[in-house]
Motif scaffolding. Sequence first.
Motif, PDB file in Angstrom:
ATOM      1  N   GLY A 153       2.387  -2.811  -7.538  1.00 53.04           N
ATOM      2  CA  GLY A 153       2.680  -1.930  -5.964  1.00 53.04           C
ATOM      3  C   GLY A 153       2.595  -0.632  -5.932  1.00 53.04           C
ATOM      4  O   GLY A 153       2.715  -0.032  -5.075  1.00 53.04           O
ATOM      5  N   ARG A 154       1.969  -0.213  -6.925  1.00 52.09           N
ATOM      6  CA  ARG A 154       1.826   1.350  -7.171  1.00 52.09           C
ATOM      7  C   ARG A 154       0.514   1.840  -6.845  1.00 52.09           C
ATOM      8  O   ARG A 154      -0.420   1.430  -7.697  1.00 52.09           O
ATOM      9  N   GLY A 155       0.280   2.726  -6.165  1.00 52.03           N
ATOM     10  CA  GLY A 155      -1.081   3.301  -5.665  1.00 52.03           C
ATOM     11  C   GLY A 155      -1.001   4.642  -6.259  1.00 52.03           C
ATOM     12  O   GLY A 155      -0.011   5.255  -6.718  1.00 52.03           O
TER      13      GLY A 155
ATOM     14  N   SER B 222       0.261   3.779 -15.187  1.00 51.18           N
ATOM     15  CA  SER B 222       1.267   3.039 -14.535  1.00 51.18           C
ATOM     16  C   SER B 222       0.935   3.102 -13.096  1.00 51.18           C
ATOM     17  O   SER B 222       1.551   3.819 -12.213  1.00 51.18           O
ATOM     18  N   PHE B 223      -0.010   2.591 -12.765  1.00 55.90           N
ATOM     19  CA  PHE B 223      -0.512   2.548 -11.333  1.00 55.90           C
ATOM     20  C   PHE B 223      -1.604   1.257 -11.192  1.00 55.90           C
ATOM     21  O   PHE B 223      -2.148   0.885 -12.231  1.00 55.90           O
ATOM     22  N   TYR B 224      -1.713   0.891  -9.908  1.00 50.13           N
ATOM     23  CA  TYR B 224      -2.853  -0.077  -9.658  1.00 50.13           C
ATOM     24  C   TYR B 224      -3.587   0.146  -8.789  1.00 50.13           C
ATOM     25  O   TYR B 224      -5.085   0.263  -9.041  1.00 50.13           O
ATOM     26  N   GLY B 225      -3.363   0.677  -7.618  1.00 49.33           N
ATOM     27  CA  GLY B 225      -4.415   1.045  -6.431  1.00 49.33           C
ATOM     28  C   GLY B 225      -4.811   2.371  -6.925  1.00 49.33           C
ATOM     29  O   GLY B 225      -4.050   3.217  -7.519  1.00 49.33           O
ATOM     30  N   VAL B 226      -6.089   2.755  -6.467  1.00 47.11           N
ATOM     31  CA  VAL B 226      -6.612   4.126  -6.811  1.00 47.11           C
ATOM     32  C   VAL B 226      -7.239   4.519  -5.615  1.00 47.11           C
ATOM     33  O   VAL B 226      -8.020   3.871  -4.716  1.00 47.11           O
ATOM     34  N   CYS B 227      -6.869   5.909  -5.248  1.00 46.04           N
ATOM     35  CA  CYS B 227      -7.742   6.456  -4.020  1.00 46.04           C
ATOM     36  C   CYS B 227      -7.761   8.013  -4.291  1.00 46.04           C
ATOM     37  O   CYS B 227      -7.345   8.659  -5.200  1.00 46.04           O
ATOM     38  N   PHE B 228      -8.803   8.740  -3.664  1.00 45.44           N
ATOM     39  CA  PHE B 228      -9.043  10.103  -3.845  1.00 45.44           C
ATOM     40  C   PHE B 228      -8.830  11.029  -2.516  1.00 45.44           C
ATOM     41  O   PHE B 228      -8.945  10.281  -1.489  1.00 45.44           O
ATOM     42  N   VAL B 229      -8.512  12.079  -2.768  1.00 44.14           N
ATOM     43  CA  VAL B 229      -8.166  13.049  -1.555  1.00 44.14           C
ATOM     44  C   VAL B 229      -9.351  13.145  -0.858  1.00 44.14           C
ATOM     45  O   VAL B 229      -9.655  13.386   0.179  1.00 44.14           O
TER      46      VAL B 229
ATOM     47  N   SER C  80     -13.878  -2.946 -15.001  1.00 46.51           N
ATOM     48  CA  SER C  80     -13.354  -3.216 -16.339  1.00 46.51           C
ATOM     49  C   SER C  80     -11.974  -2.705 -16.819  1.00 46.51           C
ATOM     50  O   SER C  80     -11.512  -3.317 -17.878  1.00 46.51           O
ATOM     51  N   HIS C  81     -11.211  -1.881 -16.027  1.00 46.37           N
ATOM     52  CA  HIS C  81      -9.811  -1.758 -16.340  1.00 46.37           C
ATOM     53  C   HIS C  81      -8.989  -2.454 -15.429  1.00 46.37           C
ATOM     54  O   HIS C  81      -7.760  -1.979 -15.269  1.00 46.37           O
ATOM     55  N   TYR C  82      -9.382  -3.445 -14.712  1.00 44.73           N
ATOM     56  CA  TYR C  82      -8.560  -4.142 -13.739  1.00 44.73           C
ATOM     57  C   TYR C  82      -7.542  -3.020 -12.893  1.00 44.73           C
ATOM     58  O   TYR C  82      -6.467  -3.482 -12.764  1.00 44.73           O
ATOM     59  N   ARG C  83      -8.479  -2.475 -12.055  1.00 45.75           N
ATOM     60  CA  ARG C  83      -7.611  -1.473 -11.014  1.00 45.75           C
ATOM     61  C   ARG C  83      -8.283  -1.912  -9.992  1.00 45.75           C
ATOM     62  O   ARG C  83      -9.528  -2.059  -9.962  1.00 45.75           O
TER      63      ARG C  83
END
Lengths: 98, 596
Positions: A26-28, B336-343, B360-363
């Motif tokens: 749940g963490r982005g 320790s994160f799953y979603g990723v975005c950029f500014v 390949s890193h399941y994010r």
Amino acid sequence: MTLPIQLVVGANILLNPPLLGTDPFGRGLVIGSSTNARTAPNELFGIYRSPEAVKEDYGVEAPEYRIALRYFAQIPRPKSLMIATVALIPSPPPPIGV
Amino acid sequence: MYQIITDFTIGDITQGLEGADFSFEARNSSGVSGFDSAGFIANLTMPYGINQTFTWNNIHHLLINRLELNRAGIEVYPYSEGDPTGTPLLELRLIFRSRIQFVLWQSAINDLVPESFFNRAFAPNRWLAAQNAPPELGLTTPYVAGEFVPFVPIRPDGCVRRIITDRTIAEINAFDVGGTDFNLSLKVGTTELSFSRLNFQLSEQPLSSYLIMQEDHLWITPYTNPQSGEQHLAFETFGQDLKLYKSSADAANSFLTNFVDIAFDPARIVQQPNNEFVVTGVQDFCANPDDPANPNNPPADPAPTDPDPTDPDPTDPEENMSALQALQQIWDKTQSFYGVCFVDELSAGEIEDVTDWCQSHYRLPFFVVTDSADAIAATTAINQLNYYTHVTTYHQSHDEVGAIMGMALDQKFDQPNGIKTLKFKTLVGTPPTPIGETLAGQLDAAGVNYYTSYGNPDAPVLMYSQGFAGAGKFADFVMGLHWLRNDAQVEVFNTFRINPKVSQTEGGMSVLKAGVARSCMRGVDNGLIAGGQWNGQPLGTVNTGDFLPTGYYIYADKIRNQTQQVRETRQAQPISVLVKGAGALHGADISFIGEQ
């Protein structure tokens, strides 16, 4: 004078070893390059639980804050957000060779 | 870029020739075998009626098409400092242009070609004495030297279309052991070309200094990767469609290795319905006139001094890193994160790099692209490579990436029916994007998500569509599989940790499979998995078309079938799991059949 009964009946406490948990699905993560008030040892990234905490570190002008504001505005409200700061400028591809 | 412009116009050069021939040569010093000299003889007659003698390199073709690239890497075309299209052809001069240093010189005059081109094209003061020429050219007659000018792309917009090899030149050369040959099929526009090992001359020349080949509007030139500093090869055209491929006949040829196999990652080679294997990843690159890193541009003003040298300096390329490098740097410190975005909004190339890494890193990366055409182009490119791990959204404001990520990551895998689709969901505080039906269709086809209003214009409903994650997959299912993979991994890890020992027996395997089964049962509870017909490949006792009542099936071969060698490494038998997704309904058709 008495002797400990441990000499007669051995008794020990065994705790289960700590176990692994799943990844925080749940963490982005927001990756940006704005200057901020975080100091070592958390220079690279911080975990925030409210937009107010982001505001304290980044100020209201930073795009990190604008993104965090929208992130935490959702219902149900997300629990936490990681913000990382790197020397990041998306750069165009290099010029063709001359 | 080197160039020579004639002193006299085409009209002056051709006037009064009336059928007399002339000849000249262009020569460069690279010494590349087969490309070090090229002559052409033109038969000039009436002002417009210029005939050619040779099939390639003829002035007739040059004047009609206004562009001619010859085999010596030198192009010749009519030239004017003003608007070339508004100038009568005969008042234009000729320009010779090349990325390599070259000279023009006069070949021997004989009975067949009695007229000197140079005497007609250049004033006497342009001549240089032969003894001043570089000795390797071996000139004995006067010549005109190419002048260096800053590189100006030939197309007005300065754009090229290009493919860059994944392997470096050194790696490609390393393949060439014992004179092994290879071949390559190419298509530039509608022209089909074919090259072999000899055309490239990779191992024999100092490649850093000059281009390798230029033919039929195609450049093959060394390309230095800005991050690694290693040299790759770039295939470039000035805007024509570019295709590198091997045909089914090439693929069947066991004597020749194909260039695409040794120069590109297998993931970039995609089989087409006609059995061609085509290299994907063609880029459109336009030289940015404002980019100070572009050596073709005039030097920029000196940068203002940085008050605090520890601040990231956006003008210093040493201090900047690509989006992917930034992500890797963070990954080294924390996972320790799953979603990723950029500014910042990313370019199409960076979106592809980040998606590749995340898959390949399941994010799960979230991108917002503020231009619909760019969004469609970027998504189409990465979906063609079968990436299914990105949520790309077209929206006018990039900041909304935060809202999309916050909404999408709200998946409660530990709760009954805790999974949600992204479609139909409202983003709090996000304005909709006005999208017509046509654009919506294009975005859907390309797998781009959008946030817009549906229904009655007086009381519209704002909702997110369609929840794509690329390559025809939906983001909720991709997130679910990522979770299931991680949950089962943790279960098995903890099984190893709790038990004093998991024996290398069928009993031990059952303990591991029970851990995987616990994860799958959680997947059934949270709505990821449901019973259904298995249409994929058979495994264990499940055949294609069988019904999976629980929605999953766990299989591992018997431990006694392990080889002794594997057994001694204490590895368990590989465990395979069939998972039938519960899916979700995204639309419906309802028919009302009336009767009275």
